[in-house]
Design a protein around this motif. Structure first.
Motif, short mmCIF file in Angstrom:
data_model
loop_
_atom_site.label_atom_id
_atom_site.label_comp_id
_atom_site.label_asym_id
_atom_site.label_seq_id
_atom_site.Cartn_x
_atom_site.Cartn_y
_atom_site.Cartn_z
N SER A 126 -6.51 -6.62 10.51
CA SER A 126 -6.55 -7.79 9.64
C SER A 126 -6.67 -7.38 8.17
O SER A 126 -5.94 -7.88 7.31
CB SER A 126 -7.73 -8.68 10.04
N ILE A 127 -7.58 -6.46 7.89
CA ILE A 127 -7.77 -5.99 6.51
C ILE A 127 -6.52 -5.29 6.00
O ILE A 127 -6.05 -5.57 4.88
CB ILE A 127 -9.00 -5.07 6.43
N LEU A 128 -5.97 -4.40 6.79
CA LEU A 128 -4.77 -3.67 6.36
C LEU A 128 -3.57 -4.59 6.19
O LEU A 128 -2.79 -4.43 5.25
CB LEU A 128 -4.46 -2.55 7.35
N GLU A 129 -3.42 -5.58 7.06
CA GLU A 129 -2.32 -6.53 6.93
C GLU A 129 -2.47 -7.35 5.66
O GLU A 129 -1.51 -7.57 4.92
CB GLU A 129 -2.26 -7.45 8.16
N GLY A 130 -3.69 -7.78 5.38
CA GLY A 130 -3.94 -8.54 4.16
C GLY A 130 -3.65 -7.73 2.90
O GLY A 130 -3.03 -8.22 1.96
#
Length: 94
Positions: A14-18
């Motif tokens: 989630s963090i990396l996608e954001g």
């Protein structure tokens, strides 16, 4: 895999996608259209595409273990196409 590990993996995705979405929107796209440098979009776009697919699959993967309602799953998926959306999901539901 334990629930804690599933949450940890989905949180990182989630963090990396954001981050990849923000880099694509606010760095790579301006470089492409204002400075005629499309290479960054190719690299960041590919990484973001892979992370986007991993995020959506991860949302379905977390649906049952976290006892999300269908509404929560839909919110998680919609947030994948909204800038800063994955950070909201990571903060509120994980």
């Amino acid at each position: 895999m334990s629930l804690e590990n599933q949450i940890r993996v989905f949180r990182w995705v989630s963090i990396l996608e954001g981050i990849s979405f923000l880099v694509l929107l606010f760095l790579a796209m301006p470089l492409k259209y204002f400075f005629d440098l499309p290479q960054m979009v190719q690299v960041v776009g590919m990484a973001h595409g892979i992370l986007f697919i991993a995020y959506v699959m991860g949302a379905f993967w977390m649906y049952k273990p976290l006892n999300w309602r269908k509404r929560t799953l839909i919110i998680a998926i919609v947030c994948s196409v909204v800038p800063f959306g994955p950070f909201y999901i990571e903060n509120k539901y994980l």
